[in-house]
Design an enzyme around this catalytic site. Structure first.
Site, short mmCIF file in Angstrom:
data_model
loop_
_atom_site.label_atom_id
_atom_site.label_comp_id
_atom_site.label_asym_id
_atom_site.label_seq_id
_atom_site.Cartn_x
_atom_site.Cartn_y
_atom_site.Cartn_z
N ASP A 283 0.65 -1.32 0.05
CA ASP A 283 0.17 -0.18 -0.03
C ASP A 283 0.89 1.09 0.14
O ASP A 283 1.83 1.16 -0.49
CB ASP A 283 -0.88 -0.05 1.25
CG ASP A 283 -2.23 0.77 1.08
OD1 ASP A 283 -2.27 1.75 0.54
OD2 ASP A 283 -3.32 0.14 1.20
N HIS A 317 1.79 1.85 -3.32
CA HIS A 317 0.69 2.42 -4.02
C HIS A 317 1.23 4.18 -4.06
O HIS A 317 0.94 4.75 -5.17
CB HIS A 317 -0.57 2.57 -3.16
CG HIS A 317 -1.08 1.19 -3.20
ND1 HIS A 317 -2.37 1.07 -2.67
CD2 HIS A 317 -0.86 -0.13 -3.93
CE1 HIS A 317 -2.93 -0.33 -2.93
NE2 HIS A 317 -1.93 -0.87 -3.45
#
Length: 493
Positions: A283, A317
């Site tokens: 993430d 991300h």
């Protein structure tokens, strides 16, 4: 790193003296750090001089009483907590995990304790909910509750450290992962009008739990985390929450493939230095957060006085993200001399209409990035999956206590080697993005600039080399471009 500042200064001086023949691309490429100059492989022994335009930072290596004990691998993980408690009762000191493999349930640090993992020590956490009971006070995705907390936890401790060249590995397959709440967003599960002491998730009062972070001190002062490697987190990796005077340096974090596997999340904490970390995550690599929705407003604690420098975000991300849980606001954040390579987004600002918050007084300088999607991204609406109709700007929302806002942001000396969108801004109609300055940006990408719901956006002394150099804008006022050169790139190149 001092040499980098010298180079930047000399380039700036040459320009000031009228030597403008050096292309901006080369100026930045020569001056800015490269991937092999930042990250954990380049960690110096001591902290170099700290500077922020927003506050006077002072961070010093902690000291501990001259009291030591050690653990051998064959003693078992249960001995770790026993010896921590024993050292703490005597006034504090250092607990050494020697080379070998350890398995443990939750470990709770006490004041004046340094948990030191020597090189070759591998601390793996157990897999079952029972290994993390009783529940402890924690904050999960910006909401206060009682659940598993963290693999390494502390509450109200002072002068604590986790150091060494060892490795920490999160829980594997078992009830911790099997029973993690994933079926809804947390604010629909933990209601803001429920007293915090009644928000208990132990796998019995409800059929699910909120998973443990790897390292998450809460309400602590003088926290030092250095040198260790982290892998296989069940949730976010390192999460100082309501902490003050925090140093995180030289970490190697790998959570690739792990949903919600954030690297370092600064949560409603003050006076924080993050430096020389290498992150490959499932993430966001580094994120700033400050509470979610009405629960975050109730607590109302900002993340402030934060410096992030010399870090390498190699996969994830976002290289650096603010949000999306920032009800208490993020402010006085300074990020410089970092490299983001291979992340989906470089620098990302996230809010959501039902979550509140945002940030102000934020500066980025001397950043190099090669990204997959957007290099510089403001995403204030989110996805319908998480916030329903409020993810659409066509859905009218009146200003309220949870209306997010971002303003007063500066970005300077940014090298974008590759991207789909160099700059993509999506504000919200009732609270437009305001007062953002882009200075000396070199960007390569498919698209140059997209703007929705923004005002007072200034670009100067910059160059963009894109397939599409048009400006896509909607509800924008006060857009200023000064000495911005746009070059249309042939799609065949």
């Amino acid at each position: 790193m001092k040499n980098l500042f010298v180079i930047v200064f000399l380039v700036a001086l040459a320009i000031a003296q009228g030597c403008k023949s050096i292309p901006l691309e080369k100026q930045l490429d020569d001056a800015l750090p490269k991937a092999d100059q930042v990250g954990a492989d380049n960690l110096p022994t001591e902290i170099e001089t700290v500077y922020s335009p927003f506050f006077e930072g002072s961070f010093a290596r902690p000291t501990f009483p001259d009291r030591r004990d050690s653990i051998l691998a064959d003693e078992g993980g249960e001995e770790i907590q026993k010896k921590i408690d024993k050292i703490a009762a005597a006034g504090g000191g250092i607990l050494l995990l020697k080379k070998g493999n350890y398995h443990s349930g939750r470990i709770t640090l006490r004041s004046n304790i340094n948990l030191h993992l020597e090189e070759g020590a591998v601390l793996t956490f157990k897999n079952e909910i029972a290994d993390f009971l009783p529940v402890v006070f924690t904050r999960n995705e910006g909401v206060e509750l009682y659940s598993l907390g963290a693999c390494i936890y502390a509450n109200g401790a002072k002068n604590i450290a986790i150091t060494g060249r060892g490795k920490i590995i999160g829980p594997g397959d078992g009830s911790v992962r099997k029973n993690t709440m994933t079926h809804d967003v947390i604010e629909n599960i933990v209601h803001s009008d429920t007293p915090v002491e009644d928000r208990v998730y132990d796998g019995k009062t409800a059929a699910f739990i909120f998973p443990p972070a790897l390292i998450a001190p809460i309400n602590c002062q003088d926290v030092w985390i250095e040198g260790i490697s982290l892998a296989r987190s069940a949730f976010w990796n390192v999460v100082p929450t309501y902490c003050e005077n925090v140093v995180i340096r030289g970490l190697r974090i790998n959570s690739v493939g792990i949903q919600r596997g954030d690297g370092i999340d600064i949560e409603s904490s003050k006076n924080v230095l993050v430096e020389y970390c290498t992150l490959r995550t499932g993430d966001d690599c580094i994120a700033i957060k400050a509470g979610r929705g009405y629960d975050g407003l109730r607590v109302n604690k900002p993340s402030e006085n934060i410096i992030v420098r010399y870090c390498l975000a190699a996969q994830g991300h976002g290289g650096f993200t603010i949000g999306s849980e920032t009800a208490g606001m993020a402010k006085q954040v300074y990020v410089h001399d970092c490299v983001f390579t291979g992340t989906d987004v470089g620098i990302r600002f996230k809010t959501r209409r039902p979550r509140g918050g945002g940030g102000a007084n934020i500066r980025f300088e001397n950043i190099r990035m090669d990204v997959v999607h957007s290099a510089l991204r403001w995403d204030m609406l989110g996805q319908a999956l998480h916030v329903g109709n409020q993810a659409s700007r066509e859905f009218s929302v009146a200003k309220n206590a949870l209306t997010p806002r971002f303003a007063d942001i500066d970005l300077k000396n940014i090298y974008i080697g590759s991207s789909a969108d160099c700059i993509k801004i999506e504000g919200i109609p009732e609270s437009v993005l305001a007062n953002v300055t882009f200075d000396r940006i070199y960007g390569q990408g498919v698209r140059y600039l997209s703007l929705k719901d923004a005002k007072n956006i200034r670009l100067k002394d910059s160059q963009f080399f894109c397939e599409d150099t048009r400006i896509d804008s909607l509800n924008v006022s006060g857009l200023e471009q000064k000495n911005v050169k746009l070059i249309t790139k042939d799609k065949k190149l």
